[in-house]
Design an enzyme around this catalytic site. Sequence first.
Site, PDB file in Angstrom:
ATOM      1  N   LYS A  16      -0.123   7.382   7.521  1.00 33.64           N
ATOM      2  CA  LYS A  16      -1.395   8.028   7.855  1.00 33.64           C
ATOM      3  C   LYS A  16      -1.906   7.681   9.253  1.00 33.64           C
ATOM      4  O   LYS A  16      -2.396   8.555   9.977  1.00 33.64           O
ATOM      5  CB  LYS A  16      -2.455   7.662   6.804  1.00 33.64           C
ATOM      6  CG  LYS A  16      -2.198   8.242   5.429  1.00 33.64           C
ATOM      7  CD  LYS A  16      -3.317   7.880   4.460  1.00 33.64           C
ATOM      8  CE  LYS A  16      -3.098   8.502   3.093  1.00 33.64           C
ATOM      9  NZ  LYS A  16      -4.195   8.216   2.158  1.00 33.64           N
TER      10      LYS A  16
ATOM     11  N   GLY B  65     -11.603   8.726 -11.075  1.00 31.54           N
ATOM     12  CA  GLY B  65     -10.829   8.928  -9.860  1.00 31.54           C
ATOM     13  C   GLY B  65     -10.190  10.296  -9.749  1.00 31.54           C
ATOM     14  O   GLY B  65      -9.985  10.797  -8.647  1.00 31.54           O
TER      15      GLY B  65
END
Length: 267
Positions: free
Chosen positions: A74, A247
């Site tokens: 990332k 989540g």
Amino acid sequence: MRAMITGHTKIYAIISDPVGHVRAPEVFNEFFAQHNCDAVLIPIHVAPEGLKAVLTAFRAMKNLGGFVVTVPHKTVTAALCDELGDAGRAIGSVNAVRREADGRLVGNMFDGAGFVAGLRAQGHDPAGRRALLVGGGGAAGAIAFALAEARVASLTIANRTRSKAEEIMARVTKFFPDRPIRVGTADPTGHDLGINATCLGLKAGDPLPIDTTLLTPSMIVAEIIMKPETTALLTAAKARGCAVHYGRHMLDKQITLIAGFFGAIGS
């Protein structure tokens, strides 16, 4: 079931190291089928030393619409993009990159936007709430940015390594200098929204990321962990009478946001 792949099918990818555990191909390809998109997303195993070469190849692939980025790529991918959205610039990492027609790569981070969209979909708009965010990684940074953008009344960032929380605060404050953001502890007193953005809860026996003995029924407690669905934190929060937020809602909303960013919806 999606239509047959043809020479007109738009290609998307997820890059990771390793890649066998990722759920993006199943989730995105189901999404494409449901929305009648002539598109497919494939997993690509890329080691860190090969990342730059793969991104160079992606620039030349005219039928590549974009790619999802996950661990450990990332941050480096963000540095290799030609342009970043606000969240990507603020956090210094991306989890989705769109390939433009001229081969330029435009990246952004959707962890935070997906989290906030998930909250709102469940009736928990963070605007005006006093939020406690526990964590110091990329997901925590993305969520901090999105909470500030959503106009929380205040934001406290807590992490075992205080310097990481301070770095997130500094990055987000550059974009939202008028938001009351501070570094604190995992004490939920004085907050009405508590968020676990750490990995604590993935394994049985993990310590609780928030002091649940101080929770009150007026508080909302949220997770970003998807498996197990009900973590020890959420179990303890339920026992204290708190509303809980799972989540999976972050992932569900991210799919739509990233597909829209790619321009895949309606293709």
